[in-house]
Design an enzyme around this catalytic site. Structure first.
Site, PDB file in Angstrom:
ATOM      1  N   HIS A 233      37.375  30.415  32.408  1.00 60.22           N
ATOM      2  CA  HIS A 233      36.494  31.124  31.470  1.00 60.22           C
ATOM      3  C   HIS A 233      35.052  30.821  31.825  1.00 60.22           C
ATOM      4  CE1 HIS A 233      34.787  32.625  27.727  1.00 60.22           C
ATOM      5  NE2 HIS A 233      35.936  33.229  27.531  1.00 60.22           N
TER       6      HIS A 233
ATOM      7  N   ASP B 176      43.216  35.653  26.915  1.00 63.13           N
ATOM      8  CA  ASP B 176      43.773  36.901  27.455  1.00 63.13           C
ATOM      9  C   ASP B 176      45.157  36.698  28.064  1.00 63.13           C
ATOM     10  OD1 ASP B 176      41.548  38.716  26.952  1.00 63.13           O
ATOM     11  OD2 ASP B 176      40.476  37.356  28.251  1.00 63.13           O
TER      12      ASP B 176
END
Ligand code: CMC
Length: 444
Positions: free
Chosen positions: A321, A379
């Site tokens: 991320h 996700d």
């Protein structure tokens, strides 16, 4: 086990010092105020810089720029902390309904019992869309991407409801806000049903927000449909976890669009358009595409090796991320729901999900991923969970948009209600041709 509140340094918001800028070309100096917020990095206030010195600041991609004051969300990516109005996301995801979180984001405090009842009632009684919107939606090609349908249909709310609303009228703002929260699930479910070729399913007022959305997506007239507790809880969590994430591309888009006093429906449509791209709302779809490409768990080592190979552009989708250099707090919570859904639907043995779980296990143990803090992100789990629930990949960004619409409208409200509000107008460094004279076409 009780959740431990993170220890964060709390600052006194306001002026917290000054920095001095020295212009080496002529030795001039210029003092800039330093401002503190409640938590997080201090900011250098450059608002008067151009007026006083003739210089702009230069920050493409906003890597070092705070574009607004906000009281809604705080992120500490290094430590994996996400707070909404001060409340950690883990506590909200474990305990709160999506509508409680909506109220919190909009109004700054958790609702008491009667406030929540009233809010719930208001939203519930706005969930239907004007009947004519059905024919509007039916104008789309059957195979249209759900995000294309969402951008157009949400934008069209301005045509079906108050196009000329006065954004400075609190009552008009409240009604538009309630409509957006209430109608987004109906529109997203209609986009889903339309692609399937099934009849639209009307909202049900006896169900909560998440369960009603599942009902509108999966019920058919031919037989009764029962929303299970596990799936309603998982959808509630998915929505809570996507509700807001500070000044990301789509939220900044909503604020910029709204700064011209455009209708909130148009601003939310702009947010959906910004979310659409694979670098933002499309990552969960990329996870599914990767799992399908890997195809079988036996091929995982081959793809792990490729992900580590610096000469190979392949990356493990759903890992790592930009902001969280620690476990994404949302991923930890969604992991639990993802596993619950797979268990309830008895899908853990299906090859795609078996593969995903094996990939998760290996990446969490592999030193390459552990050392670089490349944890599974939100996700990764949302892609798997939504697929298990029966959503096709093109619906994933539309579901993200549904969850994020409360963040967008809360940030829009905060922006428009700010006494300092004015139109956003970034400047540029001009790199084009120098001034020159027009040359007639026959002389070029
Ligand atoms: N697979 C393999 N290696 C990776 C990955 C990955 N997914 N992500 C980062 N790395 C490596 C990278 O090669 C680098 O290695 P080294 O230090 O040896 O050069 C190191 O980890 C640091 O990576 P980075 O590129 O500096 O990290 P970044 O902050 O620029 O990238 C990212 C963050 C999300 C773009 C990246 O991790 C990535 O591409 N992940 C896969 C795509 C994905 O899942 N995106 C969704 C993110 S969540 C979005 C949201 O919040 O809505």
């Amino acid at each position: 086990m009780a959740y431990q509140l993170p220890q964060l340094e709390t600052l006194q918001p306001g002026e917290a010092g000054r920095v001095t800028l020295t212009f080496h070309e002529d030795g001039r100096t210029y003092d800039l105020p330093v401002l503190a917020g409640t938590h997080g990095p201090k900011v250098v206030d450059v608002q008067r810089l151009y007026r006083d010195t003739g210089y702009f600041t230069f920050d493409p991609g906003f890597l070092s720029t705070a574009s607004c004051d906000s009281t809604i969300t705080y992120i500490d990516g290094e430590r994996g902390i996400l707070l909404h109005r001060g409340y950690p996301i883990e506590e909200l995801a474990a305990n709160a309904s999506f509508l409680e979180v909506c109220y919190l984001l909009l109004y700054g405090a958790l609702p008491n019992h009667s406030e929540l009842t009233e809010f719930d009632r208001t939203i519930t009684y706005h969930t239907m869309v004007q009947e004519k919107m059905k024919s509007f939606l039916e104008g789309y090609r059957r195979d249209s991407d759900p995000m294309a349908v969402m951008v157009g249909t949400v934008g069209a709310l301005s045509a079906f409801y108050s196009a000329h609303m006065d954004v400075h009228d609190p009552q008009a703002r409240a009604i538009a806000t309630h409509r957006i929260i209430a109608k987004m699930p109906t529109i997203a479910a209609m986009a889903f049903k339309y692609a399937l070729g099934q009849p639209f399913v009307y909202p049900r007022n006896d169900l909560d927000y998440a369960a009603n959305f599942l009902h509108m997506c999966f019920a058919v007239p031919a037989e009764p449909y029962h929303v299970t507790k596990v799936q309603a809880r998982a959808m509630n969590r998915f929505l809570v976890l996507h509700a807001d994430h500070e000044q990301n591309a789509s939220t900044a888009t909503v604020r910029i669009a709204g700064s011209s006093r455009a209708t909130p429906y148009a601003c939310i449509a702009a947010g959906i358009a910004s979310l659409w791209g694979p670098a933002h709302g499309g990552a969960n779809a990329a996870v599914m595409a990767m799992l399908e490409k890997i195809g079988h768990r036996d091929r995982i080592p081959e793809f792990i090796a490729r992900a580590k190979d610096k000469n190979d552009p392949f990356r493990l989708m759903g890992f790592g991320h930009r902001v969280y250099k620690n476990y994404d707090p949302r991923a930890r919570v969604l992991r639990e729901s993802c596993h619950e859904v797979l268990d309830e639907l008895d899908k853990k043995d299906e090859p795609l999900f078996e593969l995903a779980m094996e990939l998760e296990r290996i990446a969490l143990e592999d030193s390459y991923f552990v050392e670089r803090k490349l944890f599974p992100n939100v996700d990764f789990y949302s892609g798997i969970m939504l697929r298990a629930m029966g959503y096709p990949t093109p619906m994933f960004p539309a579901l993200f948009a549904l969850g994020r619409s409360i963040g967008w409208i809360s940030q829009w409200k905060e922006m428009i209600e700010s006494p300092a509000q004015r139109i956003d107008r970034p400047r540029q460094r001009y790199m084009g041709a120098p001034v020159r004279s027009y040359v007639p076409v026959d002389q070029r």
